[in-house]
Design a protein around this motif. Structure first.
Motif, PDB file in Angstrom:
ATOM      1  N   UNK A  57       0.847  -1.184   0.000  1.00  0.00           N
ATOM      2  CA  UNK A  57       0.000   0.000   0.000  1.00  0.00           C
ATOM      3  C   UNK A  57       0.889   1.242   0.000  1.00  0.00           C
ATOM      4  N   UNK A  58       0.461   2.251  -0.736  1.00  0.00           N
ATOM      5  CA  UNK A  58       1.178   3.524  -0.732  1.00  0.00           C
ATOM      6  C   UNK A  58       0.225   4.640  -0.326  1.00  0.00           C
ATOM      7  N   UNK A  59       0.782   5.740   0.105  1.00  0.00           N
ATOM      8  CA  UNK A  59      -0.008   6.917   0.413  1.00  0.00           C
ATOM      9  C   UNK A  59      -0.594   6.960   1.815  1.00  0.00           C
ATOM     10  N   UNK A  60      -0.638   5.823   2.499  1.00  0.00           N
ATOM     11  CA  UNK A  60      -1.187   5.807   3.857  1.00  0.00           C
ATOM     12  C   UNK A  60      -0.080   5.621   4.892  1.00  0.00           C
ATOM     13  N   UNK A  61       1.171   5.677   4.420  1.00  0.00           N
ATOM     14  CA  UNK A  61       2.297   5.563   5.332  1.00  0.00           C
ATOM     15  C   UNK A  61       3.068   4.267   5.240  1.00  0.00           C
ATOM     16  N   UNK A  62       2.518   3.252   4.604  1.00  0.00           N
ATOM     17  CA  UNK A  62       3.224   1.965   4.523  1.00  0.00           C
ATOM     18  C   UNK A  62       4.527   2.071   3.747  1.00  0.00           C
ATOM     19  N   UNK A  63       4.553   2.908   2.716  1.00  0.00           N
ATOM     20  CA  UNK A  63       5.773   3.092   1.950  1.00  0.00           C
ATOM     21  C   UNK A  63       6.867   3.715   2.825  1.00  0.00           C
ATOM     22  N   UNK A  64       6.499   4.724   3.612  1.00  0.00           N
ATOM     23  CA  UNK A  64       7.464   5.335   4.531  1.00  0.00           C
ATOM     24  C   UNK A  64       7.839   4.375   5.659  1.00  0.00           C
ATOM     25  N   UNK A  65       6.871   3.569   6.115  1.00  0.00           N
ATOM     26  CA  UNK A  65       7.168   2.563   7.141  1.00  0.00           C
ATOM     27  C   UNK A  65       8.184   1.549   6.625  1.00  0.00           C
ATOM     28  N   UNK A  66       8.048   1.149   5.364  1.00  0.00           N
ATOM     29  CA  UNK A  66       9.012   0.211   4.777  1.00  0.00           C
ATOM     30  C   UNK A  66      10.409   0.819   4.787  1.00  0.00           C
ATOM     31  N   UNK A  67      10.526   2.063   4.366  1.00  0.00           N
ATOM     32  CA  UNK A  67      11.847   2.713   4.374  1.00  0.00           C
ATOM     33  C   UNK A  67      12.395   2.827   5.797  1.00  0.00           C
ATOM     34  N   UNK A  68      11.539   3.102   6.759  1.00  0.00           N
ATOM     35  CA  UNK A  68      11.979   3.218   8.157  1.00  0.00           C
ATOM     36  C   UNK A  68      12.491   1.883   8.681  1.00  0.00           C
ATOM     37  N   UNK A  69      11.798   0.804   8.391  1.00  0.00           N
ATOM     38  CA  UNK A  69      12.250  -0.506   8.879  1.00  0.00           C
ATOM     39  C   UNK A  69      13.535  -0.918   8.178  1.00  0.00           C
ATOM     40  N   UNK A  73      16.906  -2.057   9.986  1.00  0.00           N
ATOM     41  CA  UNK A  73      17.541  -3.342   9.685  1.00  0.00           C
ATOM     42  C   UNK A  73      18.899  -3.193   9.016  1.00  0.00           C
ATOM     43  N   UNK A  74      19.028  -2.158   8.189  1.00  0.00           N
ATOM     44  CA  UNK A  74      20.243  -1.939   7.399  1.00  0.00           C
ATOM     45  C   UNK A  74      20.779  -0.534   7.649  1.00  0.00           C
ATOM     46  N   UNK A  76      23.062   2.745   7.839  1.00  0.00           N
ATOM     47  CA  UNK A  76      24.117   3.291   6.976  1.00  0.00           C
ATOM     48  C   UNK A  76      25.330   3.623   7.834  1.00  0.00           C
ATOM     49  N   UNK A  77      26.066   2.589   8.236  1.00  0.00           N
ATOM     50  CA  UNK A  77      27.261   2.804   9.044  1.00  0.00           C
ATOM     51  C   UNK A  77      28.421   1.989   8.464  1.00  0.00           C
ATOM     52  N   UNK A  78      29.483   1.830   9.228  1.00  0.00           N
ATOM     53  CA  UNK A  78      30.695   1.198   8.694  1.00  0.00           C
ATOM     54  C   UNK A  78      30.781  -0.303   8.963  1.00  0.00           C
ATOM     55  N   UNK A  79      29.684  -0.959   9.289  1.00  0.00           N
ATOM     56  CA  UNK A  79      29.715  -2.404   9.585  1.00  0.00           C
ATOM     57  C   UNK A  79      29.846  -3.279   8.339  1.00  0.00           C
ATOM     58  N   UNK A  80      29.618  -2.725   7.157  1.00  0.00           N
ATOM     59  CA  UNK A  80      29.496  -3.510   5.938  1.00  0.00           C
ATOM     60  C   UNK A  80      30.845  -3.810   5.297  1.00  0.00           C
ATOM     61  N   UNK A  81      31.004  -5.025   4.802  1.00  0.00           N
ATOM     62  CA  UNK A  81      32.217  -5.419   4.096  1.00  0.00           C
ATOM     63  C   UNK A  81      32.333  -4.694   2.756  1.00  0.00           C
ATOM     64  N   UNK A  91      25.056  -1.379   2.836  1.00  0.00           N
ATOM     65  CA  UNK A  91      23.666  -1.748   3.161  1.00  0.00           C
ATOM     66  C   UNK A  91      22.802  -1.790   1.910  1.00  0.00           C
ATOM     67  N   UNK A  92      23.084  -0.898   0.959  1.00  0.00           N
ATOM     68  CA  UNK A  92      22.294  -0.855  -0.267  1.00  0.00           C
ATOM     69  C   UNK A  92      22.440  -2.150  -1.067  1.00  0.00           C
TER      70      UNK A  92
END
Length: 140
Positions: A57-69, A73-74, A76-81, A91-92
């Motif tokens: 679903x988009x427009x009701x916040x689920x899209x932003x919730x996905x980006x937040x989770x 979960x991932x 953007x720090x220096x933990x990545x090989x 992370x990307x």
């Protein structure tokens, strides 16, 4: 078989920040020509190592919730090989393991058979790559 399979690409600008972009209308436009009222399958594929396709679903916040989770979960720090690009860019490259780079969807009578609140969404957390290619393929 060539009459039963149609494929096309389009370019989309995602910009320098993470996004969840609704591409359902682009899928519908493609099906208007490629499916011509037939039943079949639409495959949506993004040929990039740092983007994915989601159905949500988009427009009701689920899209932003996905980006937040995904930020949780991932981080953007220096933990990545994987370390080229912006800080935390590794992370990307993990994103497609959580949000697959493809989705295959039913097409009935030439139209996507999505639920009432479902949309096809391009998910891109990589601000280093401003443009994306999306491949749409119809088999029917």
């Amino acid at each position: 078989m060539a009459d039963n399979f149609h494929s096309s690409t389009f370019q989309i600008t995602t910009g320098t920040r993470e996004v969840a972009l609704d591409i359902t209308d682009r899928c519908a436009e493609f099906l208007n020509e490629a499916a011509a009222g037939r039943d079949g399958l639409l495959n949506v594929f993004v040929p990039h190592a740092t983007a994915g396709i989601a159905v949500l679903e988009t427009g009701a916040g689920s899209d932003e919730d996905l980006l937040a989770i995904l930020r949780d979960l991932l981080p953007a720090d220096d933990r990545w090989q994987h370390r080229h690009g912006s800080p935390g860019h590794g992370r990307d490259h993990v994103l497609p393991g959580l949000v697959a780079p493809h989705a295959t969807l039913p097409v009935i009578g030439g139209q996507l058979a999505l639920g009432v609140w479902q949309s096809v969404v391009l998910v891109d957390t990589n601000g280093d790559n401003l443009r994306r290619t999306v491949r749409l393929s119809f088999l029917g």
